[in-house]
Design an enzyme around this catalytic site. Structure first.
Site, short mmCIF file in Angstrom:
data_model
loop_
_atom_site.label_atom_id
_atom_site.label_comp_id
_atom_site.label_asym_id
_atom_site.label_seq_id
_atom_site.Cartn_x
_atom_site.Cartn_y
_atom_site.Cartn_z
N GLY A 119 -0.27 21.81 -42.21
CA GLY A 119 0.46 22.62 -41.25
C GLY A 119 1.49 21.80 -40.51
N ASP A 120 1.39 21.79 -39.18
CA ASP A 120 2.35 21.04 -38.35
C ASP A 120 1.69 19.81 -37.74
OD1 ASP A 120 0.65 22.42 -36.72
OD2 ASP A 120 2.18 23.10 -35.30
N GLU A 121 0.70 19.24 -38.43
CA GLU A 121 -0.03 18.08 -37.93
C GLU A 121 0.31 16.84 -38.78
OE1 GLU A 121 -3.95 20.64 -36.51
OE2 GLU A 121 -4.07 19.28 -38.24
#
Length: 225
Positions: A119-121
């Site tokens: 994801g956005d990690e």
């Protein structure tokens, strides 16, 4: 008879052996390049070019074993990413993730382990001496808060939450423990516009996936929210 016609007659036995041997070698070289590309594709995230979780973990652990206390483990979450996807579309979201990947790579340097965990990690393990941590983490925050310009000319305001942990402060080189502490520090400073470094107390904070905000034991650096 011209020289071109006589040329085949000049190839001796040794030359024929060399020529014959070159055929399988060339085939193997092509196969090796193809195999390398397949391995690289499995190791790297196609959108950002960063290491996937398994490849990142392996490289991060090697760095921790080799360099020890002069390292930092940094966790990064994009802020308000769902809002970008919902309002500007998934293509804009992809552009933001790709920009974050490029910025993290530029900031960390070629010897670091830089991964997209999903994801956005993101996560980074890099050499970072204690006397430079504050300055370098402030630099990272500034880079990740720089607007992203899309291909169509639109500008997207972006931000990220950053947490860090280091072996010399926490007293461990275990990657899982350091990431958990860095992630907990990240959530202490979530949406604050500041980088948060876990202090020794953070190593003992109980957590679920490292995500327990509002705990004591952190030092905060970076820009104001």
């Amino acid at each position: 008879m011209n020289s071109a016609a006589r040329l085949p007659g000049r190839i001796g036995p040794n030359a024929l052996l060399i020529t014959a041997a070159a055929v399988p070698l060339t085939g193997w070289a092509v196969h090796a390049v193809s195999l390398y590309k397949q391995i690289a594709a499995k190791e790297k995230d196609p959108l950002t070019g960063l290491l996937r979780r398994d490849a990142y973990t392996a490289r991060a652990r090697r760095l921790l074993a080799r360099h020890g206390d002069n390292l930092a483990v940094v966790m990064v979450d994009a802020d308000h990413f769902k809002q970008i996807n919902d309002t500007l579309g998934h293509a804009a979201g992809d552009a933001v993730l790709a920009a974050f990947g490029a910025r993290l790579t530029a900031w960390a340097g070629p010897r670091a382990a830089v991964g997209r965990l999903g994801g956005d990690e993101f996560a980074v393990v890099l050499e970072l001496a204690s006397d430079r941590r504050a300055q370098r983490l402030e630099q990272l925050v500034r880079m990740l808060h720089t607007p992203v310009v899309l291909d169509d000319g639109r500008t997207v305001d972006v931000a990220a939450s950053v947490g860090a942990a280091s072996p010399d402060v926490l007293g461990t080189r275990d990657l899982t423990a350091l990431q958990r502490a860095a992630d907990a520090a990240l959530y202490d400073g979530k949406h604050s516009g500041r980088a948060v470094l876990a202090t020794a107390e953070k190593a003992t904070v109980p957590s679920i996936n490292g995500r327990r905000a509002g705990r004591p034991g952190t030092a905060v650096w970076g820009r104001a929210a």
